[in-house]
Write an enzyme that holds these catalytic residues in place. Sequence first.
Site, PDB file in Angstrom:
ATOM      1  N   GLY A   1      33.712  12.017 115.103  1.00 23.72           N
ATOM      2  CA  GLY A   1      33.603  10.886 116.034  1.00 23.72           C
ATOM      3  C   GLY A   1      34.960  10.254 116.258  1.00 23.72           C
TER       4      GLY A   1
ATOM      5  CD  GLN B   1      30.060  10.510 118.727  1.00 30.38           C
ATOM      6  OE1 GLN B   1      29.075   9.767 118.705  1.00 30.38           O
ATOM      7  NE2 GLN B   1      31.037  10.364 119.602  1.00 30.38           N
TER       8      GLN B   1
ATOM      9  CG  ASP C   1      33.281  16.627 125.480  1.00 25.97           C
ATOM     10  OD1 ASP C   1      32.965  17.706 124.971  1.00 25.97           O
ATOM     11  OD2 ASP C   1      34.378  16.439 126.055  1.00 25.97           O
TER      12      ASP C   1
ATOM     13  NE  ARG D   1      32.395  20.608 120.863  1.00 27.18           N
ATOM     14  CZ  ARG D   1      32.723  20.117 122.071  1.00 27.18           C
ATOM     15  NH1 ARG D   1      32.891  18.816 122.254  1.00 27.18           N
ATOM     16  NH2 ARG D   1      32.872  20.926 123.100  1.00 27.18           N
TER      17      ARG D   1
ATOM     18  NE  ARG E   1      38.569  10.207 123.107  1.00 24.25           N
ATOM     19  CZ  ARG E   1      38.493  10.043 124.435  1.00 24.25           C
ATOM     20  NH1 ARG E   1      38.481   8.834 124.959  1.00 24.25           N
ATOM     21  NH2 ARG E   1      38.428  11.090 125.234  1.00 24.25           N
ATOM     22  NE  ARG E   2      42.203  13.904 119.715  1.00 28.17           N
ATOM     23  CZ  ARG E   2      41.065  13.686 120.410  1.00 28.17           C
ATOM     24  NH1 ARG E   2      40.987  14.006 121.665  1.00 28.17           N
ATOM     25  NH2 ARG E   2      40.006  13.142 119.825  1.00 28.17           N
TER      26      ARG E   2
ATOM     27  CB  THR F   1      36.230  19.218 111.284  1.00 30.82           C
ATOM     28  OG1 THR F   1      37.066  18.362 110.511  1.00 30.82           O
ATOM     29  CG2 THR F   1      35.814  20.409 110.425  1.00 30.82           C
ATOM     30  CG  HIS F   2      41.599  19.514 113.428  1.00 30.23           C
ATOM     31  ND1 HIS F   2      41.109  18.384 114.036  1.00 30.23           N
ATOM     32  CD2 HIS F   2      41.812  20.412 114.407  1.00 30.23           C
ATOM     33  CE1 HIS F   2      41.034  18.583 115.330  1.00 30.23           C
ATOM     34  NE2 HIS F   2      41.437  19.804 115.586  1.00 30.23           N
TER      35      HIS F   2
HETATM   36  P1  FDA Z   1      40.322  14.102 110.005  1.00 31.67           P
HETATM   37  O1  FDA Z   1      40.502  13.021 110.968  1.00 31.67           O
HETATM   38  O2  FDA Z   1      39.882  13.832 108.628  1.00 31.67           O
HETATM   39  O3  FDA Z   1      41.558  15.069 110.051  1.00 31.67           O
HETATM   40  C1  FDA Z   1      41.728  16.185 109.196  1.00 31.67           C
HETATM   41  C2  FDA Z   1      43.139  16.692 109.362  1.00 31.67           C
HETATM   42  O4  FDA Z   1      43.325  17.202 110.688  1.00 31.67           O
HETATM   43  C3  FDA Z   1      44.216  15.599 109.254  1.00 31.67           C
HETATM   44  O5  FDA Z   1      44.580  15.398 107.918  1.00 31.67           O
HETATM   45  C4  FDA Z   1      45.336  16.170 110.083  1.00 31.67           C
HETATM   46  O6  FDA Z   1      46.047  17.153 109.366  1.00 31.67           O
HETATM   47  C5  FDA Z   1      44.605  16.888 111.195  1.00 31.67           C
HETATM   48  N1  FDA Z   1      44.446  16.025 112.387  1.00 31.67           N
HETATM   49  C6  FDA Z   1      43.301  15.430 112.806  1.00 31.67           C
HETATM   50  N2  FDA Z   1      43.518  14.752 113.947  1.00 31.67           N
HETATM   51  C7  FDA Z   1      44.822  14.909 114.251  1.00 31.67           C
HETATM   52  C8  FDA Z   1      45.650  14.447 115.314  1.00 31.67           C
HETATM   53  N3  FDA Z   1      45.161  13.675 116.295  1.00 31.67           N
HETATM   54  N4  FDA Z   1      46.962  14.796 115.316  1.00 31.67           N
HETATM   55  C9  FDA Z   1      47.457  15.602 114.339  1.00 31.67           C
HETATM   56  N5  FDA Z   1      46.710  16.069 113.307  1.00 31.67           N
HETATM   57  C10 FDA Z   1      45.422  15.722 113.256  1.00 31.67           C
HETATM   58  N6  FDA Z   1      34.868  13.395 119.158  1.00 31.67           N
HETATM   59  C11 FDA Z   1      33.890  12.715 119.819  1.00 31.67           C
HETATM   60  O7  FDA Z   1      33.666  11.535 119.529  1.00 31.67           O
HETATM   61  N7  FDA Z   1      33.200  13.338 120.825  1.00 31.67           N
HETATM   62  C12 FDA Z   1      33.398  14.638 121.157  1.00 31.67           C
HETATM   63  O8  FDA Z   1      32.736  15.161 122.050  1.00 31.67           O
HETATM   64  C13 FDA Z   1      34.399  15.366 120.446  1.00 31.67           C
HETATM   65  N8  FDA Z   1      34.671  16.676 120.730  1.00 31.67           N
HETATM   66  C14 FDA Z   1      35.513  17.389 119.914  1.00 31.67           C
HETATM   67  C15 FDA Z   1      35.676  18.758 120.089  1.00 31.67           C
HETATM   68  C16 FDA Z   1      36.438  19.498 119.182  1.00 31.67           C
HETATM   69  C17 FDA Z   1      36.575  20.973 119.368  1.00 31.67           C
HETATM   70  C18 FDA Z   1      37.077  18.841 118.079  1.00 31.67           C
HETATM   71  C19 FDA Z   1      37.859  19.600 117.060  1.00 31.67           C
HETATM   72  C20 FDA Z   1      36.950  17.487 117.945  1.00 31.67           C
HETATM   73  C21 FDA Z   1      36.209  16.741 118.856  1.00 31.67           C
HETATM   74  N9  FDA Z   1      36.086  15.359 118.722  1.00 31.67           N
HETATM   75  C22 FDA Z   1      35.127  14.695 119.445  1.00 31.67           C
HETATM   76  C23 FDA Z   1      37.052  14.610 117.869  1.00 31.67           C
HETATM   77  C24 FDA Z   1      36.517  14.329 116.472  1.00 31.67           C
HETATM   78  O9  FDA Z   1      35.488  13.379 116.534  1.00 31.67           O
HETATM   79  C25 FDA Z   1      37.629  13.805 115.546  1.00 31.67           C
HETATM   80  O10 FDA Z   1      38.098  12.578 116.029  1.00 31.67           O
HETATM   81  C26 FDA Z   1      38.816  14.745 115.392  1.00 31.67           C
HETATM   82  O11 FDA Z   1      38.389  16.073 115.271  1.00 31.67           O
HETATM   83  C27 FDA Z   1      39.660  14.392 114.127  1.00 31.67           C
HETATM   84  O12 FDA Z   1      38.858  14.490 112.997  1.00 31.67           O
HETATM   85  P2  FDA Z   1      38.843  15.726 111.977  1.00 31.67           P
HETATM   86  O13 FDA Z   1      37.447  16.218 111.913  1.00 31.67           O
HETATM   87  O14 FDA Z   1      39.836  16.736 112.356  1.00 31.67           O
HETATM   88  O15 FDA Z   1      39.112  15.091 110.561  1.00 31.67           O
END
Ligand code: FDA
Length: 304
Positions: free
Chosen positions: A185, A160, A131, A181, A285-286, A223-224
């Site tokens: 971030g 990131q 990570d 991956r 962080r979540r 990403t989501h």
């Molecule tokens: P964005 O934040 O724009 O969210 C898109 C949509 O996803 C939101 O509108 C919501 O619907 C949903 N969503 C996102 N986060 C949510 C939450 N906490 N609760 C509920 N719904 C949510 N980061 C890092 O710095 N180092 C790492 O090693 C990793 N590793 C990692 C592994 C995997 C498999 C994932 C999916 C993510 C990570 N991350 C990470 C976290 C990443 O940097 C980021 O903070 C999260 O994925 C949230 O960003 P999104 O890309 O989902 O986009």
Amino acid sequence: MLSRALVLRVAEWPPFKRWITRSPMTQGLVSRFIAGEKLEDAIQVTRQLNAQGFLVALDYLGESTTRPEEAENAAHQYITLLKRIAESGVNACISIKLTQLGLDLSYELCRQYLQSVLAAAQELRNFVWIDMESSRHTDRTLNLFCELYPLYPNSGTVLQSYLYRTPNDLERLLALGARIRLVKGAYAEPREVAYPDKRSVDRQFKVLMERLLECGNEPAIATHDVRLIEHAKQYAAKIGLRKEQFEFQLLYGISRELQKRLVAEGYRTLIYVPYGEQWYPYFSRRLAERPANLYFILRNLFRK
Ligand code: FDA
């Protein structure tokens, strides 16, 4: 809109932290994101996810280790986990943080523990994701990864899109041939090193994602964000990548309908599943990613 830095600061406030970790009211939200505190909880969740068609990466939670014994114990826990994965027959790799293996104590010590985990994974034909943590650790994480990758190609790491430096880091890792991956971030970063606005982070994610899909080794798009996921699907199809040649990765408990849809559409989809007693920093962080999660908690607090 609450900033990430502010939410993370609230999360560190001792009375808030105490309440979250002790109150039965918050346990529903905690268990949405964390598989449980025990290894067997993680194996059980993995079994269920495998049955639904997901791949899994298991994260034994812990970070910012301050004592060598803790780093040694983390390495030991990961090796135990790798053996348990093999013995139970579940389909899971592992994902680890280098500060959990003592990166803040000593680079050498961390290399030693990381090497022991990578060697165990290699012997068991498993895979290790490393990570990415805050920007204070980026150089050391990438240097250690690049140093050990030739010996342990059963490993990959994370980049990131919020960091200005990432286009260069992407080229460095692409040249190595390592799995990458891509994430947006999750840490509170100063504007000197990271884009402060979501639009720029998303824009850079899109550019990096295209490059990764074009040239990466089994790229992982983590990403989501539905718009970015749709773009990945279309771009992959346009450049002739088959669905099994890249992977979507999502976090346990987040966007569950989207997770199921990806599997139903035939995309290789991995769920990142954290477990363990040290869940608080991951959980905060979540919260910081989605202020609605924090509002939910605060509503319950004041309803008491
Ligand atoms: P964005 O934040 O724009 O969210 C898109 C949509 O996803 C939101 O509108 C919501 O619907 C949903 N969503 C996102 N986060 C949510 C939450 N906490 N609760 C509920 N719904 C949510 N980061 C890092 O710095 N180092 C790492 O090693 C990793 N590793 C990692 C592994 C995997 C498999 C994932 C999916 C993510 C990570 N991350 C990470 C976290 C990443 O940097 C980021 O903070 C999260 O994925 C949230 O960003 P999104 O890309 O989902 O986009």
